[in-house]
Design an enzyme around this catalytic site. Structure first.
Site, mmCIF file in Angstrom:
data_model
loop_
_atom_site.group_PDB
_atom_site.id
_atom_site.type_symbol
_atom_site.label_atom_id
_atom_site.label_comp_id
_atom_site.label_asym_id
_atom_site.label_seq_id
_atom_site.Cartn_x
_atom_site.Cartn_y
_atom_site.Cartn_z
ATOM 1 N N HIS A 87 0.924 -1.179 0.037
ATOM 2 C CA HIS A 87 0.026 0.080 0.005
ATOM 3 C C HIS A 87 0.839 1.395 -0.153
ATOM 4 C CE1 HIS A 87 -3.959 2.000 1.884
ATOM 5 N NE2 HIS A 87 -3.068 2.951 1.103
ATOM 6 N N HIS A 97 1.143 4.736 -2.551
ATOM 7 C CA HIS A 97 0.808 5.713 -3.548
ATOM 8 C C HIS A 97 2.160 6.352 -3.741
ATOM 9 C CE1 HIS A 97 -3.541 5.379 -2.488
ATOM 10 N NE2 HIS A 97 -2.987 5.187 -1.305
ATOM 11 N N GLU A 120 -11.291 3.433 6.019
ATOM 12 C CA GLU A 120 -10.347 4.278 6.447
ATOM 13 C C GLU A 120 -11.326 5.160 7.205
ATOM 14 O OE1 GLU A 120 -7.880 6.535 3.584
ATOM 15 O OE2 GLU A 120 -6.539 7.007 5.164
ATOM 16 N N HIS A 142 -9.479 0.981 -1.240
ATOM 17 C CA HIS A 142 -9.475 1.656 0.014
ATOM 18 C C HIS A 142 -10.999 1.647 0.681
ATOM 19 C CE1 HIS A 142 -5.762 3.361 -1.177
ATOM 20 N NE2 HIS A 142 -5.669 4.144 -0.219
ATOM 21 N N ASP A 181 1.725 3.954 2.840
ATOM 22 C CA ASP A 181 1.002 4.698 2.174
ATOM 23 C C ASP A 181 1.362 5.909 1.338
ATOM 24 O OD1 ASP A 181 -1.936 5.322 1.618
ATOM 25 O OD2 ASP A 181 -2.493 6.056 3.572
ATOM 26 N N ASP A 182 1.570 7.055 2.288
ATOM 27 C CA ASP A 182 2.191 8.233 1.646
ATOM 28 C C ASP A 182 3.528 8.761 2.441
ATOM 29 O OD1 ASP A 182 0.174 9.073 -0.654
ATOM 30 O OD2 ASP A 182 -1.133 8.469 1.274
HETATM 31 N N1 HPA Z 1 -6.551 7.368 1.495
HETATM 32 C C1 HPA Z 1 -7.401 7.882 0.389
HETATM 33 N N2 HPA Z 1 -6.670 8.033 -0.743
HETATM 34 C C2 HPA Z 1 -5.505 8.193 -0.811
HETATM 35 C C3 HPA Z 1 -4.720 8.087 0.316
HETATM 36 C C4 HPA Z 1 -5.383 7.559 1.433
HETATM 37 O O1 HPA Z 1 -4.612 6.874 2.506
HETATM 38 N N3 HPA Z 1 -3.393 8.133 0.066
HETATM 39 C C5 HPA Z 1 -3.633 8.403 -1.201
HETATM 40 N N4 HPA Z 1 -4.812 8.891 -1.880
HETATM 41 ZN ZN ZN Z 2 -3.710 4.790 0.417
#
Ligand code: HPA
Ligand code: ZN
Length: 341
Positions: A24, A26, A207, A204, A285-286
């Protein structure tokens, strides 16, 4: 093996050497402020920050949307094939340093094509870097095209059309961006078409959105993995189902902290997930926006929840079993983990 660690340093050392996959990530979320400035200069793109420090100071979020606003703005510096290549090279170097042997990378084509960047430019730049990492270091990868859920299903369909000439480079499709108000059901038809094309499916869900969105991702999108999935724990029947189906959850602890999905890592649900038998994994994630790459995520959550060696091994094993690698490749990686542990 003894199951507990004498110190945080000992735990960190164990994490550092543990073979792992990242499922996971991006790629646009791995854009470090330094590279953002470099690309802004290279491409003559104006950014509303005077320094790297100012950029980092802007990374204080109170929810997902706060982050997304700055994330879409940040990716505006990416314009050429070389930019996408350099971005990906930088991430892969960080991942490799963290003992990542296999990565499954999301990209958000709509965040670029809406700015006039050709789909081909994006895919070619990213995959050139992935191919180099494979040739040089034996690192393997899969690329996952993620649809922006705040846009329409028709726009997702048009994006899938653009991807058709590149399906040899794309392993699956995902669903990201603003979750609440954009349920999986909105994308049922485009996911069905992606499935018919032989693509893997992830989304996703859970969350910020409710457990019903996780149900929809399973029932309507027929996903192979759930990204995040935290709020599944509010629904015991859903947990039982995810356990019995062996559904992988790609959990992102530092993301959850930065986006206020959890108030404190000590309250993070990862240990509860593992104890319930859920196939949880740890991911970044990011990482540029959330303060750490995959090992920083492992360390932070392991320290906060006092995870044992067995827990960490389970997480690393789950990262390969939940990947889209072949069974032979999965077995090879699992053997490497067992040898290490
Ligand atoms: N959630 C939803 N969209 C996203 C995320 C995330 O954590 N990171 C990049 N786009
Ligand atoms: Zn994500």
């Amino acid at each position: 093996m003894t199951d507990s660690f004498a110190s945080a340093d000992e735990r960190a050392a164990f994490i550092a050497g543990l073979p792992k996959a990242e499922l996971h990530l991006h790629i646009e979320g791995s854009l470090e402020p330094e590279l953002m400035f470099e690309l802004a200069q290279r491409n003559g793109v104006a950014i509303p920050f005077a320094s790297v420090e100012e950029v980092r100071a802007a990374y204080a979020f109170s929810n997902l949307q706060d982050f997304l606003d700055i994330y879409y703005q940040g990716m505006g510096v990416l314009r050429t094939e070389q930019d996408f290549h350099d971005l990906t090279v930088a991430y892969l170097a960080r991942a490799r340093a963290d003992g990542v042997r296999h990565v499954e990378i999301f990209f958000d084509p709509q965040g670029h094509t809406m700015r006039g960047i050709a789909f081909e430019t994006i895919v070619t730049g990213i995959t050139r870097a992935l191919d180099e990492a494979h040739a040089k270091h034996g690192m393997t990868s899969k690329l996952i095209l993620s649809f922006l859920r705040h846009l329409s299903e028709a726009e997702a369909e048009a994006t899938l059309d653009e991807a058709l000439p590149f399906l040899d480079r794309i392993a699956g499709v995902g669903l990201d961006s603003s979750e609440v108000g954009h349920p999986p059901s909105k994308f049922e038809r485009v996911f069905a078409r992606a499935r018919d094309l032989g693509l893997k499916l992830v989304a996703h869900a859970g969350e910020e959105g409710p457990p019903a969105y996780v149900h929809e991702a399973l029932d309507l999108l027929k996903v192979d993995r759930i990204d995040h999935g935290n709020r599944s724990l509010e629904d015991p029947a859903l947990v039982a189902r995810l356990v019995s189906e062996g559904m992988t959850l790609t959990v992102c602890p530092l993301s959850n902290l930065k986006l206020c999905v959890v108030d404190d890592l000590a309250d993070h649900p990862l240990k509860t997930m593992l104890d319930a038998g859920l196939a949880a994994t740890v991911n970044s994630d990011d990482p540029s926006y959330f303060g750490g790459y995959v090992n920083a995520n492992y360390r932070a959550v392991a320290d906060a929840l006092d995870l044992s060696k067995a827990d960490l091994v389970t997480l690393a094993r789950n990262s390969f079993t939940g990947s889209f690698l072949s069974e032979i490749d999965k077995a090879k990686h699992l053997e490497a983990i067992d040898a290490y542990a």
